[in-house]
Design a protein around this motif. Structure first.
Motif, PDB file in Angstrom:
ATOM      1  N   ILE A  60       0.872  -1.177   0.000  1.00  0.00           N
ATOM      2  CA  ILE A  60       0.000   0.000   0.000  1.00  0.00           C
ATOM      3  C   ILE A  60       0.901   1.216   0.000  1.00  0.00           C
ATOM      4  O   ILE A  60       1.787   1.351   0.845  1.00  0.00           O
ATOM      5  N   LYS A  66      -2.994   4.028  -2.110  1.00  0.00           N
ATOM      6  CA  LYS A  66      -3.303   3.112  -3.215  1.00  0.00           C
ATOM      7  C   LYS A  66      -2.798   1.719  -2.868  1.00  0.00           C
ATOM      8  O   LYS A  66      -1.694   1.565  -2.346  1.00  0.00           O
ATOM      9  N   THR A  67      -3.613   0.704  -3.154  1.00  0.00           N
ATOM     10  CA  THR A  67      -3.146  -0.670  -3.035  1.00  0.00           C
ATOM     11  C   THR A  67      -2.390  -1.004  -4.319  1.00  0.00           C
ATOM     12  O   THR A  67      -2.985  -1.326  -5.340  1.00  0.00           O
ATOM     13  N   ALA A  68      -1.067  -0.889  -4.250  1.00  0.00           N
ATOM     14  CA  ALA A  68      -0.241  -1.106  -5.433  1.00  0.00           C
ATOM     15  C   ALA A  68      -0.069  -2.582  -5.742  1.00  0.00           C
ATOM     16  O   ALA A  68       0.215  -2.959  -6.881  1.00  0.00           O
TER      17      ALA A  68
END
Length: 220
Positions: A60, A66-68
């Motif tokens: 994250i 953002k959840t990458a």
């Protein structure tokens, strides 16, 4: 699909969320070294056949949040190239990480898969630009009830007073930009846990030692 994944690999899982500050202040050398460290981290764990099956990684980023990378085994994880932008919404990022850990544990339980206590490992070069006290409360409650372990690492410029208010463990300052040394330590620590029993206690090597990557937070 979920059931098939665990049927193919019924090994106990060792989940780790990397909570990474990608705010604008990380531009230049810091974000470049962070990306290099992430790549070496994945490669080192992939070289350990048991760790590659047991360790699950999520990433994250915050700046914005953002959840990458959603939870994936090291074998299947595609490490993103991080780009610096935005401010430092650390509080929201921590809350998302806690929620993601809890959801993943529910998934393990639903599929009858054992798991180790999750790690949430945060790296930041600043202080939160959003409300963070509820996140600090979540960290303390999660540590107390042994839901996860939370670690905070500050790059030069980090607000260590705030990090100490969030983390139960003393936050550690990264020595310069030694991200690759940090991630080598992290891969070794997680690999050691993945080779143990789920109820065993494994003590990582002290990163403040003579050859360690860390210094006492905020001492410089």
């Amino acid at each position: 699909m979920e059931g098939a994944l665990f049927a193919e690999n019924p090994q106990p899982r060792c989940p780790c969320i990397l909570l990474l500050d990608t705010s604008m202040s990380m531009s230049g050398a810091p974000i470049s070294e962070l990306n290099r460290g992430l790549a070496s981290f994945r490669d080192e764990l992939a070289a350990d056949s048991l760790a590659a099956k047991r360790i699950e990684l999520a990433i994250i980023t915050f700046g914005p949040v953002k959840t990458a990378l959603d939870f994936a085994s090291i074998e299947d994880a595609t490490i993103p190239t991080l780009v610096a932008s935005g401010d430092t919404p650390m509080g929201r990022a921590i809350l998302e990480a806690v929620d993601l850990v809890e959801y993943r544990k529910m998934t393990y339980k639903r599929n009858g898969v054992d798991y180790y206590r999750p790690w949430i490992f945060m790296i930041t070069d600043g202080g939160p630009t959003d409300a963070w006290r509820s996140a600090a409360d979540k960290v303390k409650e999660g540590e107390k009830s042994k839901k996860f372990q939370f670690f905070a690492v500050g790059v030069k410029g980090a607000n260590f007073d705030t990090l100490r208010s969030i983390s139960v463990r003393e936050p550690i300052e990264l020595d310069g930009l030694r991200f690759r040394d940090l991630f080598s330590w992290l891969s070794s620590s997680l690999a050691a846990i993945s080779h143990s029993g789920t109820g065993d206690s494994v003590t990582p090597e002290n990163p403040l030692g003579p050859s360690g990557w860390g210094v006492v937070g905020g001492s410089n």
